[in-house]
Enzyme design. Structure first.
Site, PDB file in Angstrom:
ATOM      1  N   GLU A  33       0.862  -1.230   0.248  1.00  0.00           N
ATOM      2  CA  GLU A  33       0.038  -0.123   0.050  1.00  0.00           C
ATOM      3  C   GLU A  33       0.674   1.363  -0.109  1.00  0.00           C
ATOM      4  OE1 GLU A  33      -3.016  -0.172   3.087  1.00  0.00           O
ATOM      5  OE2 GLU A  33      -4.290  -1.798   2.008  1.00  0.00           O
ATOM      6  N   GLU A  78      -5.474  -8.017  -0.574  1.00  0.00           N
ATOM      7  CA  GLU A  78      -6.465  -8.009   0.494  1.00  0.00           C
ATOM      8  C   GLU A  78      -7.785  -7.506   0.131  1.00  0.00           C
ATOM      9  OE1 GLU A  78      -4.853  -5.154   3.548  1.00  0.00           O
ATOM     10  OE2 GLU A  78      -2.779  -5.464   2.700  1.00  0.00           O
TER      11      GLU A  78
END
Ligand code: AHR
Length: 504
Positions: A173, A292
């Protein structure tokens, strides 16, 4: 009576289903490792301190690859801390989750646990606070047989054979301002490309995942993918997607339609990746690693769970321990349908996460382990979805949602394994009030019979499994299913997820 129609034709193939689609994610976060998978004093603990009851449930869940060790955690992680004699491993501040990481469980222990649960390692490197060299060192330590400083160190640390890790995430991320070492797309793209090139020089067999957006709702979404892939297109195999959904302000109708957002997210990232490929005149395709995905009540973390204070760095605090309801599990099942519908380009995915932390499996220290509601759609889909994902012709009534406009009340996908003579259909009914009878044209599958039909539903859509009532919600056999003359019918209760297995 509300009805819908589906046609299944095994000639209309979306793509082959990769086992990696049923991956998981274990982060050093909260009680995931400590008091989750690892609890030396527990009555079921094995000689290495791993809970056998958790191992059994993870096996039953049917998880393929497991992403490790984070998550946000990885951006502050020094992998060297997690290997070597345990008593010499340092305790470190984990800035991502404001905790103390003891490093009692590290790379070797986790690899050993993976062997017990029958899953493969997908490793993330720290491109937040560290760089290319540390990533190359970790790869040398993991995948080089011997004869170099780091491969020999691994051998001295008790592991003669290389770990042979194939899947590698280039950071986590990196578009998120909360990420340690958060970078611009340009800066990240450059370091990711440089790191990927070096990693391939060490091991040409690695599969590399570059960070996409941490959600389709990030202000940089789309442009992030374009810029990052412009730097890394020739160097990587996958771009990641992350998405979490939750019921907001009691708007169950929109929540039930979350997969519409996931579909759109996937299709937009594919379009962006293909655009970059087209500009470069490349015939290569970049796949998606949806590494995710889940239902997550993220506001609870910010409002209740968040740990603060310079003298307050607990070991394994209770963090992100969401307790999932029936409606959460139905949405969860529909997210799996979305992944399968895109099996041609989503060839890797990781349910975030596995034990205690936004997880299908919960544990109590010294006590039991149990299945959350979301356990069921995962374990059944992982077991039944084999072969190829099929494109369906679906004709269903719609309903109006605040978030996504008009949305079909039924969502579905089918899978087909010609060799085994097996097929499966996965369906959700998003109606809060109406049962829906679905007629499925299965003529194309030949003379098939129903092997199994399961439904997850409950009169109380907010019913949950807890320590006190661990089996309050389970799947039940759907005995409405009939098959006759190439036509299958099944009635789906309101707010339900179902799976049907067929055999020729
Ligand atoms: O899964 C929980 C967290 O969600 C992960 O650490 C991070 O990557 C994401 O924001």
């Amino acid at each position: 009576m509300t009805t819908a129609r589906l046609t299944i034709d095994p000639h209309f193939v979306t793509g082959r289903i990769q086992r990696r689609l049923f991956g998981g994610f274990v982060e050093h976060l909260g009680r995931h490792i400590y008091d989750g998978v690892y609890e030396p004093g527990h009555p079921t603990a094995d000689a290495e301190g791993f809970r056998q009851d958790v191992i059994d449930l993870v096996r039953e869940l049917g998880v393929s690859t497991i992403r490790y060790p984070g998550g946000n955690f990885v951006s502050g992680f020094r992998w060297e801390d997690s290997v070597g004699p345990r008593e010499q491993r340092p305790h470190r501040l984990d800035l991502a989750w404001h905790s103390t990481e003891t490093n009692e469980v590290g790379l070797h222990e986790f690899a050993s646990w993976l062997e017990k649960v029958g899953s493969d390692l997908m490793m993330a490197v720290n491109l937040g606070t560290r760089g290319t060299l540390e990533a190359l060192d970790l790869l040398e330590y993991s995948n080089i047989r011997g004869g170099t400083a780091l491969s020999e160190l691994r051998r001295r640390n008790g592991r003669d054979e290389p770990f042979g890790v194939e899947m590698w995430c280039l950071g986590n991320e990196m578009d998120g301002p909360w990420q340690l070492g958060h970078r611009s797309a340009d800066d990240y793209g450059k370091i990711a490309s440089q790191t990927a090139k070096g990693m391939r020089q060490i091991d040409p067999g690695v599969k590399l995942v570059v960070c996409g957006s941490s959600s389709a709702h990030m202000p940089t979404f789309g442009e992030w993918e374009r810029v990052v892939l412009s730097h890394t297109y020739d160097d990587v195999d996958y771009i990641s997607c992350h998405a979490y959904y939750e019921e907001k302000d009691g708007d169950i109708d929109s929540f039930l339609a979350s997969a519409v957002d996931m579909d759109h997210f996937i299709e937009t990232v594919i379009a962006t990746a293909d655009h970059v490929g087209a500009v470069r005149g490349s015939t290569k395709k970049i796949d998606i690693s949806f590494d995710e995905w889940n239902v997550w009540y993220i506001d609870r973390y910010h409002g209740v769970d968040k740990i603060e204070g310079i003298d307050n760095w607990p070991v394994a605090p209770r963090l992100l321990e969401d307790v999932y309801s029936v409606v959460d599990a139905v949405v969860f099942g529909s997210l799996m349908i979305s992944l399968l519908k895109h099996a041609d380009r989503v060839t890797s995915a990781s349910l975030a996460q596995l034990v205690n932390v936004i997880a299908p499996i919960m544990t109590e220290p010294g006590g039991p382990a149990w299945r959350q509601t979301t356990f069921y759609p995962f374990s059944i889909t992982s077991r039944l979805a084999q072969g190829e994902a099929l494109e369906l012709k679906l004709d269903a009534p719609t309903y109006t949602t605040q978030a996504y406009g008009e949305v079909p009340l039924v969502d579905a996908v089918a899978t087909h394994d010609a060799e085994a003579g097996r097929s499966a259909v996965f369906l959700v009914n998003r109606s809060r009030t109406e049962p829906i009878t679905v007629t499925v044209d299965v003529v194309g599958l030949g003379d098939v019979s129903v092997l199994e039909a399961h439904t997850l539903s409950d009169e109380d859509v907010h019913a949950k499994n807890t320590l006190e009532r661990p089996e309050r919600v389970t799947v039940h056999v759907n005995d409405s299913v009939r098959i006759d003359g190439g036509e299958l019918t099944i009635t789906l209760p309101p707010v339900s997820w179902s799976a049907i297995a067929l055999a020729r």
